[in-house]
Write an enzyme that holds these catalytic residues in place. Structure first.
Site, mmCIF file in Angstrom:
data_model
loop_
_atom_site.group_PDB
_atom_site.id
_atom_site.type_symbol
_atom_site.label_atom_id
_atom_site.label_comp_id
_atom_site.label_asym_id
_atom_site.label_seq_id
_atom_site.Cartn_x
_atom_site.Cartn_y
_atom_site.Cartn_z
ATOM 1 N N ARG A 17 47.022 26.777 30.373
ATOM 2 C CA ARG A 17 47.862 26.499 31.548
ATOM 3 C C ARG A 17 47.911 24.990 31.743
ATOM 4 N NH1 ARG A 17 46.365 25.560 37.224
ATOM 5 N NH2 ARG A 17 46.180 23.712 35.959
ATOM 6 N N GLU B 87 39.147 22.311 32.211
ATOM 7 C CA GLU B 87 40.441 21.784 32.637
ATOM 8 C C GLU B 87 41.588 22.634 32.101
ATOM 9 O OE1 GLU B 87 40.776 18.945 34.458
ATOM 10 O OE2 GLU B 87 42.961 18.931 34.397
ATOM 11 N N ASP B 88 42.491 23.009 32.982
ATOM 12 C CA ASP B 88 43.722 23.689 32.589
ATOM 13 C C ASP B 88 43.495 24.968 31.786
ATOM 14 O OD1 ASP B 88 45.085 21.879 34.045
ATOM 15 O OD2 ASP B 88 46.119 20.900 32.390
ATOM 16 N N LYS C 206 42.502 12.710 30.716
ATOM 17 C CA LYS C 206 41.563 12.791 31.837
ATOM 18 C C LYS C 206 40.363 11.864 31.602
ATOM 19 C CE LYS C 206 41.400 15.581 35.448
ATOM 20 N NZ LYS C 206 42.197 16.593 36.112
ATOM 21 N N TYR D 196 48.663 9.674 32.250
ATOM 22 C CA TYR D 196 48.384 11.009 32.770
ATOM 23 C C TYR D 196 49.687 11.588 33.329
ATOM 24 C CZ TYR D 196 45.447 14.873 33.732
ATOM 25 O OH TYR D 196 44.931 16.130 33.694
ATOM 26 N N ASP E 223 37.971 20.898 37.559
ATOM 27 C CA ASP E 223 38.702 19.950 38.410
ATOM 28 C C ASP E 223 39.906 20.579 39.093
ATOM 29 O OD1 ASP E 223 38.963 17.222 39.397
ATOM 30 O OD2 ASP E 223 40.862 17.250 38.311
ATOM 31 N N ASP E 224 40.552 21.530 38.417
ATOM 32 C CA ASP E 224 41.725 22.179 39.035
ATOM 33 C C ASP E 224 41.324 22.896 40.315
ATOM 34 O OD1 ASP E 224 43.357 21.516 36.744
ATOM 35 O OD2 ASP E 224 42.232 23.067 35.697
ATOM 36 N N ASN F 169 52.797 20.353 41.855
ATOM 37 C CA ASN F 169 53.293 19.381 40.874
ATOM 38 C C ASN F 169 54.154 20.098 39.840
ATOM 39 O OD1 ASN F 169 51.857 17.162 41.919
ATOM 40 N ND2 ASN F 169 49.992 17.851 40.906
HETATM 41 P P1 NAD Z 1 47.770 29.197 40.153
HETATM 42 O O1 NAD Z 1 48.728 29.774 39.200
HETATM 43 O O2 NAD Z 1 46.325 29.420 39.980
HETATM 44 O O3 NAD Z 1 48.158 29.720 41.642
HETATM 45 C C1 NAD Z 1 49.477 29.792 42.152
HETATM 46 C C2 NAD Z 1 49.458 30.689 43.384
HETATM 47 O O4 NAD Z 1 50.718 30.600 44.031
HETATM 48 C C3 NAD Z 1 49.240 32.162 43.083
HETATM 49 O O5 NAD Z 1 48.362 32.697 44.055
HETATM 50 C C4 NAD Z 1 50.641 32.786 43.296
HETATM 51 O O6 NAD Z 1 50.568 34.122 43.747
HETATM 52 C C5 NAD Z 1 51.188 31.903 44.375
HETATM 53 N N1 NAD Z 1 52.646 31.868 44.464
HETATM 54 C C6 NAD Z 1 53.556 31.676 43.487
HETATM 55 N N2 NAD Z 1 54.786 31.696 44.009
HETATM 56 C C7 NAD Z 1 54.670 31.901 45.328
HETATM 57 C C8 NAD Z 1 55.589 32.020 46.396
HETATM 58 N N3 NAD Z 1 56.894 31.925 46.203
HETATM 59 N N4 NAD Z 1 55.103 32.224 47.633
HETATM 60 C C9 NAD Z 1 53.778 32.316 47.840
HETATM 61 N N5 NAD Z 1 52.861 32.193 46.872
HETATM 62 C C10 NAD Z 1 53.306 31.999 45.627
HETATM 63 O O7 NAD Z 1 48.090 27.648 40.186
HETATM 64 P P2 NAD Z 1 47.155 26.484 40.790
HETATM 65 O O8 NAD Z 1 46.286 25.918 39.739
HETATM 66 O O9 NAD Z 1 46.521 26.954 42.037
HETATM 67 O O10 NAD Z 1 48.260 25.380 41.102
HETATM 68 C C11 NAD Z 1 49.270 25.620 42.059
HETATM 69 C C12 NAD Z 1 50.068 24.354 42.252
HETATM 70 O O11 NAD Z 1 49.239 23.344 42.784
HETATM 71 C C13 NAD Z 1 50.664 23.793 40.953
HETATM 72 O O12 NAD Z 1 51.983 23.398 41.172
HETATM 73 C C14 NAD Z 1 49.827 22.587 40.676
HETATM 74 O O13 NAD Z 1 50.564 21.564 40.059
HETATM 75 C C15 NAD Z 1 49.406 22.167 42.057
HETATM 76 N N6 NAD Z 1 48.167 21.378 42.047
HETATM 77 C C16 NAD Z 1 48.176 20.160 42.662
HETATM 78 C C17 NAD Z 1 47.047 19.381 42.663
HETATM 79 C C18 NAD Z 1 47.069 18.058 43.391
HETATM 80 O O14 NAD Z 1 48.010 17.714 43.991
HETATM 81 N N7 NAD Z 1 46.040 17.284 43.383
HETATM 82 C C19 NAD Z 1 45.904 19.815 42.002
HETATM 83 C C20 NAD Z 1 45.908 21.075 41.389
HETATM 84 C C21 NAD Z 1 47.054 21.845 41.418
#
Ligand code: NAD
Length: 545
Positions: A150, A239-240, A168, A97, A262-263, A402
């Site tokens: 995505r 997913e994604d 997954k 993964y 899951d996201d 991530n």
């Molecule tokens: P997404 O694209 O749905 O959301 C991203 C958000 O961040 C948006 O609201 C955007 O406006 C905001 N953003 C971007 N740049 C910014 C900045 N400089 N300042 C403030 N806000 C900003 O993405 P997502 O699915 O919500 O994922 C976001 C992050 O979380 C990714 O890096 C993903 O890898 C991580 N994530 C981690 C886990 C985990 O650790 N378990 C799980 C899911 C997602």
């Protein structure tokens, strides 16, 4: 009764990865099934096979080569593949993964050998049921589906996104024991807007721009309805998907079928578990915490919604619970006066003066926790961390973006920026940090703590829904498995080596909720815990002769 195995003989048996044991077929089995002479003479135990294969995996020059090797093992011998993965899960999870699966998706055309899972395309509109009918197994219980828009932090990878559902589902089986023959990876290929990929000679998906609008919606609706007809007991995990479609699909289906994203929801559950554990260290209960999110996308809003669910279950009103969650997105603080807010952000828009920066928000709101889900690195600056440390004895800092290169701060920065007082966890793993003589072990908020157990619980109960209550309960269960020793090291999640125990405990809670809430579609067993244990797949060879 005739088992499928007894229908296969000789080369057909060796070429069926679900039935093949390779050199572990016994002498009696070799005689009974026409295998004599088709295998090297020495009969090996499964342990001997593993001892032969593991050095082969480790000797590969890169994680991607290891990935390809493991895929080819799966293509030959599913039982041996899962034995290997389950015995070396911590070592092999990053290969199967994140992060390696991302590279595998990018290079899908190059490393592709044998097709796995189902492809449904924009051209299949009107005949999705026909495509689903081609899948050879009937009792599918867990489906992971993507449209590849995505993929992790890598963007639109079109049909190459298939690596994600495959990876997954491998974790559903390896971490929780959902039976492999009940799992189905699906990619919905609606084209890709990644022109470089689309035009590359190795790309195997539709060479057209993404389908959008009503035609996309109609295809997805046809897909979901066809899944209900063909696999009525299956849980459908999205997913994604791109941000907009992810929220729309969840909204459309979550209270009509057995589904989750899951996201959004798995991330929320693992983050909520981290907050529960952190409150054991800081002494501040969740109901007294103010949370400030950087990023208001799938992960951020998902966590906010689940925090609200958890607070409401303690008797708080929805309005009051939402006031505990504040968001800063790329345009600043999410407040009511803004006119640019997407629908999913509006419920967290508070009556407050606008603010441009995270630092300003930290200084005015004085949050107990900052939660980074922005995908933007280095945003938890030394100034932000210092402001957190000024206000709280044990500030909570969750840098969840991530991969590692996107984390809002590193573990080292979090501890150094807060005089070693931060309760820190991240999305990608960080090595332990020694700061002023004390070693801190950062937790990894990995969704794999949550979704496999939820899937197993839903499978055992044949639940008709996956509810927010289940994710809140999974979070509580995960947090309870964090030991005092873990907390003393600063770790707010249990060791990944305990993942089967974690998944089993979550599955018991989820299945119990399904029965208690009248969502189960099978009879309630006398002992739910025993039923969950019995349902967990173990990769042992079955004796045939
Ligand atoms: P997404 O694209 O749905 O959301 C991203 C958000 O961040 C948006 O609201 C955007 O406006 C905001 N953003 C971007 N740049 C910014 C900045 N400089 N300042 C403030 N806000 C900003 O993405 P997502 O699915 O919500 O994922 C976001 C992050 O979380 C990714 O890096 C993903 O890898 C991580 N994530 C981690 C886990 C985990 O650790 N378990 C799980 C899911 C997602």
């Amino acid at each position: 009764m005739t088992t499928p195995l007894q229908l296969k003989r000789g080369a057909d048996l060796l070429n069926d990865p679900a039935l093949n044991k390779g050199t572990a077929f016994t002498d009696a089995e070799r005689d009974a099934f026409g295998l004599r002479g088709l295998l090297p003479p020495r009969v090996m135990s499964q342990a001997e096979q593993l001892a032969r294969i593991l050095p082969g995996v480790r000797s590969k020059p890169s994680p991607l080569e290891q990935y390809a090797y493991l895929v080819s093992l799966h293509d030959r011998n599913v039982t041996l593949f899962y034995r290997l993965v389950m015995d070396h899960l911590e070592e092999l999870m990053p290969v199967l993964y994140t992060p390696t699966v991302g590279q595998a998706c990018e290079e899908f055309g190059r490393i592709f050998r044998r097709s796995r899972g189902l492809y449904i395309t924009a051209a299949d509109r009107g005949r999705v049921a026909e495509v689903l009918a081609n899948w050879p197994q009937d009792d599918i219980r867990m489906i992971v589906v993507t449209d590849g828009e995505r993929i992790l932090g890598l963007g639109d990878l079109g049909a190459n996104g298939m690596g994600i559902p495959i990876g997954k589902l491998t974790l559903y089986t390896a971490c929780a024991g959902v039976a492999p023959n009940q799992c189905l990876p699906i990619t919905i290929d609606v084209g890709t807007n990644n022109t470089a990929l689309r035009e590359s000679h190795a790309y195997m998906g539709l060479r057209q721009p993404r389908l959008r609008g009503p035609e996309y919606d109609a295809l997805l609706t046809e897909f979901v309805e066809a899944v209900q007809a063909r696999f009525p007991l299956a849980c459908l995990q999205f997913e994604d998907f791109g941000n907009h479609n992810a929220f729309t699909l969840l909204e459309q289906w979550h209270d009509r079928i057995c589904t989750f994203n899951d996201d959004i929801q798995g991330t929320a559950s693992v983050a909520l578990a981290g907050l529960f554990s952190a409150s054991r260290i800081s002494g501040v209960p969740l109901r007294d915490m103010r949370l400030l999110f950087l990023g208001a996308g799938e992960a951020g809003i998902g966590i906010g919604d689940l925090v609200v669910e958890a607070l409401c279950s303690e008797g708080m009103s929805v309005e009051e619970a939402r006031r505990h969650c504040w968001f800063v997105d790329s345009q600043g603080l999410v407040v009511q006066s803004r006119t640019d807010l997407a629908e999913h952000k509006k419920r967290f828009a508070h009556d407050h003066a606008p603010g441009r920066s995270l630092l300003e928000a930290v200084e005015t709101l004085k949050p107990h926790a900052i939660i980074g889900v922005s995908g933007t690195p280095s945003t938890f600056t030394p100034e932000v961390l210092a402001a957190m440390a000024r206000e709280h004895a044990r500030p909570i800092v969750l840098a969840l973006s991530n991969p590692t290169s996107k984390a809002e701060c590193t573990a080292q920065q979090a501890y150094a920026g807060t005089e070693g007082r931060a309760i820190f966890a991240s999305g990608s793993p960080f090595a332990p940090v020694t700061y002023r003589g004390k070693t801190h072990v950062p937790g990894q908020g990995n969704n794999a703590y949550i979704f496999p157990g939820v899937g197993l619980g839903v499978t055992v109960s044949a639940s008709s829904r996956v509810t927010e209550e289940m994710f809140a309960s999974a979070a509580r269960t995960l947090a309870l498995l964090v030991t005092e020793d873990d907390l003393a090291m600063g770790r707010i999640y249990p060791s990944l080596s305990r993942i089967r125990e974690v998944s089993r405990a979550i599955a018991i809670e989820v299945a119990t909720l399904a029965f208690d809430r009248g969502l189960a579609r099978v009879e309630r067993p006398d002992d739910i815990a025993a039923a969950v244990t019995a349902a967990m797949y173990e990769p042992h060879y079955v004796s045939l002769a």
